[in-house]
Design a protein around this motif. Structure first.
Motif, mmCIF file in Angstrom:
data_model
loop_
_atom_site.group_PDB
_atom_site.id
_atom_site.type_symbol
_atom_site.label_atom_id
_atom_site.label_comp_id
_atom_site.label_asym_id
_atom_site.label_seq_id
_atom_site.Cartn_x
_atom_site.Cartn_y
_atom_site.Cartn_z
ATOM 1 N N SER A 144 0.831 -1.214 0.000
ATOM 2 C CA SER A 144 0.000 0.000 0.000
ATOM 3 C C SER A 144 0.865 1.265 0.000
ATOM 4 N N SER A 156 -4.920 0.937 3.036
ATOM 5 C CA SER A 156 -4.646 -0.329 3.718
ATOM 6 C C SER A 156 -5.697 -1.354 3.316
ATOM 7 N N THR A 163 -3.737 -2.488 9.932
ATOM 8 C CA THR A 163 -2.267 -2.535 9.993
ATOM 9 C C THR A 163 -1.772 -1.480 10.975
ATOM 10 N N GLU A 193 8.331 -11.591 -0.723
ATOM 11 C CA GLU A 193 7.122 -11.877 0.058
ATOM 12 C C GLU A 193 6.296 -12.957 -0.651
#
Ligand code: F6P
Length: 541
Positions: free
Chosen positions: A155, A204, A209, A351
């Motif tokens: 984001s 987000s 978060t 990731e």
């Protein structure tokens, strides 16, 4: 031993890799004058030269057989059709739908998602036009001059990187990005801004978060302390999948731009997460970015594997790290405006593919994602390229270079081109002891002095690289480049038989951060290990 490393295609590649010891790229170029032409491919306006990879016709044949064994074409088709390829979360991974044209149809759970995608894109465009034209003003009637995107990970990295890469096209409010929970970043950002002319975009996916909410609350407090509670409505918008949490924060549904659970965080810049790009650069430019990515999607789903850029890059990456034991993957964009591309790729690939459990839930016995790192050329040449040229471990490099530039100093581009091509050539060619000896003798060195000097000046060479050319660094070709790396990531996940679209590995740290936070106030309430407890004692004010 896993099924993968015991499979015929894997074992054939392993046997073939043994035949590579002692073979040099220079010899291969000498044997085949057409090597550069035959080991190249293009798609969506991008050109890939992979002739400096340690591959020959047989290697490619075996790699393509490996792709077939792993049913790569089937997986590509499944991803594009909205199948639940993210099987640990039972979700589709449909970033390709975010850049599909209006007329396309892509179904998730029986619903065509394309009209929704374009509905949000249209809302984003109207909002961006309103802000950019001064029709949407702040609470006091002041024009919005600055936008602050508050988000982290996907984001933040995508929109921030695109805004930097396309900076010359800036035509609206200035875009700022706050990601870090270190208050130093939001403090420095707010210091330079006026509340009356600042718009915050809280971005987000989950809207819970910790870092993002901490920064968003700080920003809200800053705004309210200057302009009052009523100003929030004109100065805060949200981008999220979680309406309930957005409401809870105090942002009205009318000020929320939606996306969906089938958009992974690191694949989200094409969704409403791209709002800062639209606000700063305009809807037309954002649509160009989407068009470039869509062109790469088309190439990926239709080009034959042997000419398919994401497939080739994926196969070459696996060949290097799993069979030739290269150490890491270096990304070297020869374009200053792509400085943040490296960070974006790091999240994208590490990731996605930093996993040790395969799709059947079994531990893997092979390397998955390599470490990705890098920096822009020519800066990197004066920092870590020494290691790439002469370190004991061979690393693979992706050189990325725009053919033309549109800044005021085009003459300098000749230098950039020369350096980029020289580096990949030097990594491949190396310099043997004979050449070094001759060079030093010509400089007058002899005897012991000469013998001692030689080994330090030898370059082993034979170090692999790709060179990727973009006609220019504009929105369209940037879109194509980003989609290329997204798809390479997916290709590699299929080859490694892992799910690229979950990220359970970030959860443990998040949970422990909550415990440590509780322990800061009440140490006895949490069962901490000795090291963490001792460090905390030192950190307590
Ligand atoms: O770091 C984990 C992660 O979930 C990333 O995948 C994601 O991009 C980032 O956190 C931010 O998540 P969100 O957009 O939900 O705040």
């Amino acid at each position: 031993m896993s099924n993968l490393t015991q499979s015929p295609a894997w074992r054939a590649l392993q046997d073939h890799a043994r035949t590579w010891s002692g073979r040099t790229l220079l010899d291969l170029f000498a044997q085949d004058v057409d090597r550069a032409a035959s080991l190249s491919a293009s798609g969506a306006g991008l050109f890939l030269d992979y002739s400096k990879q340690r591959v020959d016709a047989r290697t490619l044949e075996l790699l393509l057989a490996f792709a077939e064994q792993q049913q790569l074409q089937g997986w590509i088709a499944r991803m594009f059709s909205g199948a639940l390829v993210n099987d640990t979360e039972q979700r589709a991974a449909l970033h390709v739908a975010l850049r599909a044209p209006r007329a396309a149809q892509i179904f998730v759970g029986g619903t065509d998602v394309v009209p929704r995608v374009h509905g949000v894109l249209d809302r984003m465009s109207s909002f961006a036009d309103a802000v950019r034209s001064g029709f949407w003003t702040g609470e006091t009637g002041a024009r919005i001059t600055d936008i602050v995107n508050i988000g982290i990970g996907g984001s933040d990295l995508g929109p921030r990187m695109v805004c930097e890469a396309l900076a010359p096209a800036a035509s609206g409010p200035r875009a700022h990005f706050v990601a870090n929970v270190d208050g130093a970043q939001i403090a420095a950002t707010l210091r330079g801004l006026k509340p009356a002319s600042t718009l915050f975009v809280v971005a987000s996916k989950v809207f819970t978060t910790q870092e993002t909410l901490a920064n968003a609350h700080t920003a809200r407090h800053w705004l309210v302390s200057h302009l009052g509670e009523g100003a929030v409505e004109r100065h805060f918008v949200a981008v999220s999948t979680n309406l309930a949490e957005v409401r809870k924060f105090g942002i009205a549904p009318a000020n929320m731009f939606e996306f969906w659970d089938w958009v992974g965080g690191r694949y989200s810049l094409w969704s409403a997460i791209g709002l800062p790009i639209m606000l700063a650069y305009g809807p037309a430019l954002f649509r160009e970015l989407l068009a470039g990515a869509h062109a790469m999607d088309q190439h990926f789903s239709h080009a034959p594997p042997a000419q398919n850029l994401p497939v080739l890059l994926g196969l070459l990456g696996v060949w290097n790290s799993n069979f030739l034991a290269t150490g890491s993957q270096v990304i070297a964009p020869y374009a200053q405006r792509l400085e943040r591309f490296v960070g974006w790729v790091q999240q994208l690939e590490m990731e996605s593919n930093g996993k040790a459990i395969d799709r059947e839930g079994m531990p893997v016995d092979y390397a998955t994602t390599p470490v990705l790192w890098g920096d822009v050329g020519t800066n990197a040449q004066h920092a870590f390229f020494q290691m790439l040229h002469q370190g004991p471990i061979t690393h693979a490099v992706d050189f990325i270079l725009p053919v033309t530039v549109d800044h005021e100093y085009p003459d300098q581009h000749r230098l950039l081109i020369a350096n980029c091509l020289a580096q990949s050539a030097a990594l491949m060619r190396g310099k043997d002891a004979g050449a070094v000896r001759a060079e030093l003798q010509a400089q007058g060195l002899s005897g012991d002095e000469l013998d001692k000097a030689i080994p330090h000046r030898v370059f082993r060479g034979n170090r692999p690289s790709n060179t990727l050319l973009l006609p220019r660094l504009d929105a369209y070709h940037l879109g194509a480049l980003l989609a290329l790396y997204e798809h390479r990531t997916f290709v590699q996940s299929v080859l490694w038989n892992i799910n690229a679209f979950d990220q359970w590995g970030v959860e443990l740290g998040k949970q422990l951060a909550q415990s440590v936070l509780r322990a800061i106030d009440d140490p006895a309430s949490v069962d901490l290990d000795g090291s963490t407890r001792a460090l905390l004692a030192r950190l307590r004010p």
